[in-house]
Design an enzyme around this catalytic site. Sequence first.
Site, PDB file in Angstrom:
ATOM      1  N   ARG A 239       2.296  31.459 -20.932  1.00 21.69           N
ATOM      2  CA  ARG A 239       1.853  32.664 -20.228  1.00 21.69           C
ATOM      3  C   ARG A 239       2.872  33.800 -20.418  1.00 21.69           C
ATOM      4  O   ARG A 239       4.062  33.624 -20.162  1.00 21.69           O
ATOM      5  CB  ARG A 239       1.711  32.331 -18.735  1.00 21.69           C
ATOM      6  CG  ARG A 239       1.395  33.504 -17.847  1.00 21.69           C
ATOM      7  CD  ARG A 239      -0.060  33.873 -17.929  1.00 21.69           C
ATOM      8  NE  ARG A 239      -0.403  34.871 -16.946  1.00 21.69           N
ATOM      9  CZ  ARG A 239      -1.556  35.540 -16.964  1.00 21.69           C
ATOM     10  NH1 ARG A 239      -2.449  35.284 -17.911  1.00 21.69           N
ATOM     11  NH2 ARG A 239      -1.813  36.436 -16.049  1.00 21.69           N
TER      12      ARG A 239
ATOM     13  N   GLY B 115      -2.397   5.816   4.833  1.00 22.11           N
ATOM     14  CA  GLY B 115      -1.426   4.726   4.684  1.00 22.11           C
ATOM     15  C   GLY B 115      -0.329   4.822   5.732  1.00 22.11           C
ATOM     16  O   GLY B 115       0.714   4.171   5.624  1.00 22.11           O
ATOM     17  N   GLY B 116      -0.562   5.622   6.754  1.00 24.85           N
ATOM     18  CA  GLY B 116       0.447   5.893   7.789  1.00 24.85           C
ATOM     19  C   GLY B 116       1.056   7.269   7.551  1.00 24.85           C
ATOM     20  O   GLY B 116       1.497   7.570   6.438  1.00 24.85           O
TER      21      GLY B 116
ATOM     22  N   GLU C 114       0.842  -1.198   0.000  1.00 24.83           N
ATOM     23  CA  GLU C 114       0.000   0.000   0.000  1.00 24.83           C
ATOM     24  C   GLU C 114       0.881   1.254   0.000  1.00 24.83           C
ATOM     25  O   GLU C 114       0.635   2.204  -0.746  1.00 24.83           O
ATOM     26  CB  GLU C 114      -0.914  -0.007   1.238  1.00 24.83           C
ATOM     27  CG  GLU C 114      -1.712   1.282   1.379  1.00 24.83           C
ATOM     28  CD  GLU C 114      -2.548   1.341   2.653  1.00 24.83           C
ATOM     29  OE1 GLU C 114      -2.701   0.315   3.338  1.00 24.83           O
ATOM     30  OE2 GLU C 114      -3.053   2.436   2.956  1.00 24.83           O
TER      31      GLU C 114
END
Length: 385
Positions: free
Chosen positions: A274, A369-370, A248
């Site tokens: 830009r 996920g921690g 994960e």
Amino acid sequence: MRRTVYNEDHEAFRETIRAFIEAEVVPVYDEWFAAGQAPRDFYYKLAELGIFGIEVPEEYGGAGEESFKFEAVLYEETARAGISFGGSGVHVLLCLPYLKAYATEEQKKRWLPDFVSGKSMYAIAMTEPGTGSDLAGMKTTAKLSEDGTHYVLNGAKTFITGGVHADKVIVCARTDAPKPDDRRHGISLLVVDTKSEGYSVGRKLDKLGLKVSDTAELAFVDVKVPVEDLLGEENKGFSYLGQNLPQERLGIAVGAYAQAAAAVRFAQQYTQDRTVFGKTVASFQNTKFELAACKAEVDAAEAVCDRAIEALDAGELTPAEAASAKLFCTEVAHRVIDRCLQLHGGYGFMNEYPIARLYTDNRVNRIYGGTSEVMKSIIAKSMGL
Ligand SMILES: Cc1cc2nc3c(=O)[nH]c(=O)nc-3n(C[C@H](O)[C@H](O)[C@H](O)COP(=O)(O)OP(=O)(O)OC[C@H]3O[C@@H](n4cnc5c(N)ncnc54)[C@H](O)[C@@H]3O)c2cc1C
């Protein structure tokens, strides 16, 4: 640097996913964003594309792929386009490894074909209102009935990705009290049918980012879960969580790296188009230096991801190495995306520009996920500190 992690098959898959995103997601993404979730039908399209079955063994209707690399390509491509596939990410990244590793043959036959076809969408519920980082402190209970036929589930979960659409949820619950010398003992994993009596979905949470992902509160009041739906052995859930979290975390690291790479691309395009003070924004030395510094950080994150992907495929990625990859890549992405947004000026703050969505979507990578702090604790422990 030339990447060596992917072969021709992965690159062909990348082209398919890129075309699918262009045709099926980009044109409707603003609608999903406004609705706060991807439509349920979209998950059937992902299933048709074969996304859910890539790593499912052939006997259950999948493609039988063992490598994580196709999944990694998927994260790279969604991030590249500045979009997400909604709550369906957890279906494969978080839930499938548990089903593959701990389901019995009978359970796999019962669950995996519907997993592959998208008929059953999965979510995983660990976090509770009172505990997130400290999962051993969870309070949800699953008591075995006297006749031993089912568990009775009571409690509440929060922040559950895919929680609104889910048909099955892997719920982490206490089946036994913690031992005085082992707080982690007593947690089990149950595959809960969301149509069960006593199961309810609470609020769909209003989030800072990840707007198209449904994140919900769940509540369980005397939900009967058949013993046949216990995943793995009773009371061993905590060690199962520990074994699956590296994958994960690597998935989050790859997604974050790819978001940072996308941010550099968006900022380069934007600043070349830009004009201010009669020049393109890209022509200022500050812009060149900012983009060059960001590119160097992205290259480093890419190298970390590629090594970690190879290590995972080889079965060698340790929890500390996965924590290290997640910590590094998510912190890089945080810095890079912020700097790239700055180069967009006020337009960077507008949701119609992909950089704005990347900025808000990326923020949670250092939390779920921690958290980064938990990653540091894991790494420090591996250093003997
Ligand atoms: C968008 C989103 C989606 C999510 N999806 C899911 C999901 O699908 N399933 C699921 O189960 N959960 C999910 N989560 C929950 C997520 O994993 C938790 O939010 C996360 O683990 C942190 O737990 P917490 O929110 O309770 O924070 P807490 O644990 O309360 O942490 C608060 C602060 O304390 C710090 N801290 C905690 N412990 C320590 C320590 N030992 N040392 C130093 N600092 C520490 C943390 O780093 C943090 O800064 C999701 C969260 C979000 C925001």
